[in-house]
Scaffold this motif. Structure first.
Motif, PDB file in Angstrom:
ATOM      1  N   VAL A  30       0.871  -1.170   0.000  1.00 33.16           N
ATOM      2  CA  VAL A  30       0.000   0.000   0.000  1.00 33.16           C
ATOM      3  C   VAL A  30       0.904   1.215   0.000  1.00 33.16           C
ATOM      4  O   VAL A  30       1.840   1.302   0.803  1.00 33.16           O
ATOM      5  CB  VAL A  30      -0.924   0.040   1.237  1.00 33.16           C
ATOM      6  CG1 VAL A  30      -1.767   1.299   1.230  1.00 33.16           C
ATOM      7  CG2 VAL A  30      -1.808  -1.183   1.274  1.00 33.16           C
ATOM      8  N   LYS A  31       0.649   2.138  -0.918  1.00 38.04           N
ATOM      9  CA  LYS A  31       1.448   3.357  -1.006  1.00 38.04           C
ATOM     10  C   LYS A  31       0.531   4.568  -1.014  1.00 38.04           C
ATOM     11  O   LYS A  31      -0.503   4.567  -1.680  1.00 38.04           O
ATOM     12  CB  LYS A  31       2.270   3.382  -2.300  1.00 38.04           C
ATOM     13  CG  LYS A  31       3.309   2.305  -2.411  1.00 38.04           C
ATOM     14  CD  LYS A  31       4.023   2.403  -3.745  1.00 38.04           C
ATOM     15  CE  LYS A  31       4.981   1.250  -3.942  1.00 38.04           C
ATOM     16  NZ  LYS A  31       5.612   1.308  -5.266  1.00 38.04           N
ATOM     17  N   ALA A  32       0.922   5.581  -0.273  1.00 39.30           N
ATOM     18  CA  ALA A  32       0.278   6.889  -0.356  1.00 39.30           C
ATOM     19  C   ALA A  32       1.296   7.794  -1.029  1.00 39.30           C
ATOM     20  O   ALA A  32       2.438   7.886  -0.582  1.00 39.30           O
ATOM     21  CB  ALA A  32      -0.071   7.411   1.031  1.00 39.30           C
ATOM     22  N   GLU A  33       0.902   8.429  -2.126  1.00 39.27           N
ATOM     23  CA  GLU A  33       1.844   9.256  -2.881  1.00 39.27           C
ATOM     24  C   GLU A  33       1.285  10.641  -3.140  1.00 39.27           C
ATOM     25  O   GLU A  33       0.079  10.836  -3.248  1.00 39.27           O
ATOM     26  CB  GLU A  33       2.172   8.601  -4.226  1.00 39.27           C
ATOM     27  CG  GLU A  33       2.955   7.332  -4.094  1.00 39.27           C
ATOM     28  CD  GLU A  33       3.425   6.781  -5.438  1.00 39.27           C
ATOM     29  OE1 GLU A  33       4.270   5.897  -5.425  1.00 39.27           O
ATOM     30  OE2 GLU A  33       2.949   7.234  -6.494  1.00 39.27           O
ATOM     31  N   ARG A  34       2.210  11.566  -3.243  1.00 38.14           N
ATOM     32  CA  ARG A  34       1.893  12.935  -3.635  1.00 38.14           C
ATOM     33  C   ARG A  34       2.852  13.317  -4.733  1.00 38.14           C
ATOM     34  O   ARG A  34       4.064  13.206  -4.575  1.00 38.14           O
ATOM     35  CB  ARG A  34       2.048  13.905  -2.466  1.00 38.14           C
ATOM     36  CG  ARG A  34       1.707  15.326  -2.824  1.00 38.14           C
ATOM     37  CD  ARG A  34       1.975  16.266  -1.639  1.00 38.14           C
ATOM     38  NE  ARG A  34       1.441  17.571  -1.896  1.00 38.14           N
ATOM     39  CZ  ARG A  34       1.982  18.468  -2.723  1.00 38.14           C
ATOM     40  NH1 ARG A  34       3.090  18.172  -3.376  1.00 38.14           N
ATOM     41  NH2 ARG A  34       1.435  19.648  -2.913  1.00 38.14           N
ATOM     42  N   GLU A  35       2.316  13.739  -5.874  1.00 41.05           N
ATOM     43  CA  GLU A  35       3.151  14.170  -6.991  1.00 41.05           C
ATOM     44  C   GLU A  35       2.877  15.637  -7.252  1.00 41.05           C
ATOM     45  O   GLU A  35       1.744  16.091  -7.192  1.00 41.05           O
ATOM     46  CB  GLU A  35       2.836  13.350  -8.243  1.00 41.05           C
ATOM     47  CG  GLU A  35       3.196  11.890  -8.109  1.00 41.05           C
ATOM     48  CD  GLU A  35       2.875  11.093  -9.360  1.00 41.05           C
ATOM     49  OE1 GLU A  35       2.660  11.700 -10.428  1.00 41.05           O
ATOM     50  OE2 GLU A  35       2.838   9.861  -9.267  1.00 41.05           O
ATOM     51  N   GLY A  36       3.919  16.356  -7.549  1.00 43.70           N
ATOM     52  CA  GLY A  36       3.772  17.773  -7.843  1.00 43.70           C
ATOM     53  C   GLY A  36       4.753  18.594  -7.028  1.00 43.70           C
ATOM     54  O   GLY A  36       5.546  18.063  -6.253  1.00 43.70           O
TER      55      GLY A  36
END
Length: 83
Positions: A44-50
């Motif tokens: 399970v991964k929580a990601e934020r791009e930007g």
């Protein structure tokens, strides 16, 4: 897709996993059936791009993984909880 529709997809996958059944994914005329082992690797991964200082794109990634040529995966360390 609505949250309710996403939940229905996830529920179907969860039900098939719990029952030990194969999972078939279909889109139009294409279909693939996968048979996860009893103990696949689950990530399970929580990601934020930007940009760090501005709005970005958030995501939750759920992944089941296993080696086609091996038996059940070894258990990873650390227990996952989802609230």
């Amino acid at each position: 897709m609505s949250r309710k529709d996403v939940a229905a997809y996830l529920r179907t996958v969860a039900d098939n996993l719990e029952a030990g059944d194969a999972i078939t994914l279909e889109a139009g005329a294409q279909a693939v059936t996968l048979e996860p082992p009893a103990n696949p690797t689950f990530e399970v991964k929580a990601e934020r791009e930007g940009p760090v200082d501005g709005p970005g794109e958030l995501s939750i990634e759920l992944e089941l993984e296993w080696d086609e040529n091996a038996g059940d995966a070894d258990a990873e360390s650390g227990e996952l909880t989802i609230e």
